[in-house]
Design an enzyme around this catalytic site. Structure first.
Site, PDB file in Angstrom:
ATOM      1  N   HIS A   8      -4.923   8.762  -0.372  1.00 36.90           N
ATOM      2  CA  HIS A   8      -3.482   9.034  -0.310  1.00 36.90           C
ATOM      3  C   HIS A   8      -2.993   9.707  -1.583  1.00 36.90           C
ATOM      4  CE1 HIS A   8      -3.310   6.884   3.408  1.00 36.90           C
ATOM      5  NE2 HIS A   8      -3.549   5.696   2.870  1.00 36.90           N
ATOM      6  N   GLU A  64       0.818  -1.213   0.000  1.00 34.97           N
ATOM      7  CA  GLU A  64       0.000   0.000   0.000  1.00 34.97           C
ATOM      8  C   GLU A  64       0.849   1.259   0.000  1.00 34.97           C
ATOM      9  OE1 GLU A  64      -3.871   2.105   2.039  1.00 34.97           O
ATOM     10  OE2 GLU A  64      -2.994   0.361   3.036  1.00 34.97           O
ATOM     11  N   GLU A 110     -12.666   2.663   1.733  1.00 39.86           N
ATOM     12  CA  GLU A 110     -12.034   2.860   3.051  1.00 39.86           C
ATOM     13  C   GLU A 110     -12.314   4.302   3.482  1.00 39.86           C
ATOM     14  OE1 GLU A 110      -7.882   1.663   5.258  1.00 39.86           O
ATOM     15  OE2 GLU A 110      -7.734   2.557   3.260  1.00 39.86           O
TER      16      GLU A 110
END
Length: 270
Positions: free
Chosen positions: A174, A138, A232
């Site tokens: 992100h 990740e 998420e």
């Protein structure tokens, strides 16, 4: 057909059965399970079977695989070696690997830090190859870890390891922080993309932020990505990594997931 999932940890401090039940009610195909080695993977497997949900992936504990402290690093690697076996017993499709969340600075020697990261990853991947258990690395952001914060950096790690069992996990949240173009980041990952996490720029529901998520979802098809889209998301709060009390939070996060899943299915038309 595209598989859609969500991360169980985002429901906070409630028991696993309630989390799984909520996931089923939301309508996803599977979940990303928390990799707590104290939990019995066989029990979780049966629970998921009861609710007809897949274990799409496993979220790891927060350990430091590139620590310059040998004991800390070895303990972290050993955790992942055990997690691979645990995930195999669970029947998970894959596990997630990443650096320690909260470690935003290195040792001061970036070459040494990279060397340790590669060494640890190789050890973990060797076990994954034995078990035939895929791993996705990740890509985080600079406020969570100092290593591997872009798609290109992840690709560099993939190139060094050279294993079909190691691919990349890109997360829209992100990428919103680190990538000048999330769409290009997805294209850069290409066939090495193993999992795509989705949330808007504020880690909330699709449409609650400013990220062009429709464009990102569209490019998944362009690059031939056939893996899951795993949501998420977290409700607004001071620290999403701190377990939350049951209450309004669950109502908010459940609504996020329901609305986002509906939007995703409209976009992809599966």
């Amino acid at each position: 057909m595209r598989e859609y999932g969500l991360c169980l940890w985002t429901f906070g401090d409630v028991d696993t059965q309630k989390k799984v039940k909520l996931a089923k009610e939301i309508g996803v195909d599977g979940v990303e399970v928390q990799g707590n080695l104290e939990d019995d993977p066989a029990e979780i497997k049966e629970l998921l079977k009861e609710y007809n949900l897949k274990a799409l992936s496993v979220t790891p504990d927060n350990v430091d695989i590139s620590s310059i402290d040998e004991k800390v690093r070895v303990d972290a690697v050993n955790y992942f070696l055990k997690l691979l076996t645990w995930a195999k017993e669970l029947g998970a499709d894959r596990i997630c690997l990443h650096g320690e969340v909260g470690k935003i600075t290195g040792s001061g020697n970036s070459d040494k830090d990279w060397e340790l990261l590669v060494k640890s990853t190789k050890q973990i991947v060797e076990k994954a190859e034995e078990l035939e258990m895929p791993i996705v690395y990740e890509v985080l952001n600079r406020y969570e870890n100092h290593q591997i914060v872009t798609s290109k950096e992840a690709k560099k790690l993939i190139d060094e390891i050279q294993s079909k069992y190691l691919t990349i996990l890109l997360d829209a949240y992100h990428m919103n922080i680190e990538e000048s173009s999330p769409v290009q980041a997805l294209k850069d990952a290409g066939e090495n993309l193993g999992v795509y996490h989705i949330a808007d720029s504020n880690r909330q529901a699709i449409g609650n932020g400013h990220a062009n998520l429709k464009e990102q979802v569209a490019v998944l098809g362009e690059i031939g990505y056939t893996g899951p889209v795993i949501m998420e998301m977290t409700a607004a709060g001071p620290n999403p990594f701190t377990p939350v009390k049951e209450g309004d939070y669950l109502g908010v996060i459940t609504a996020y997931y329901r609305a986002s899943l509906k939007q995703l299915k409209e976009w992809e038309k599966y």
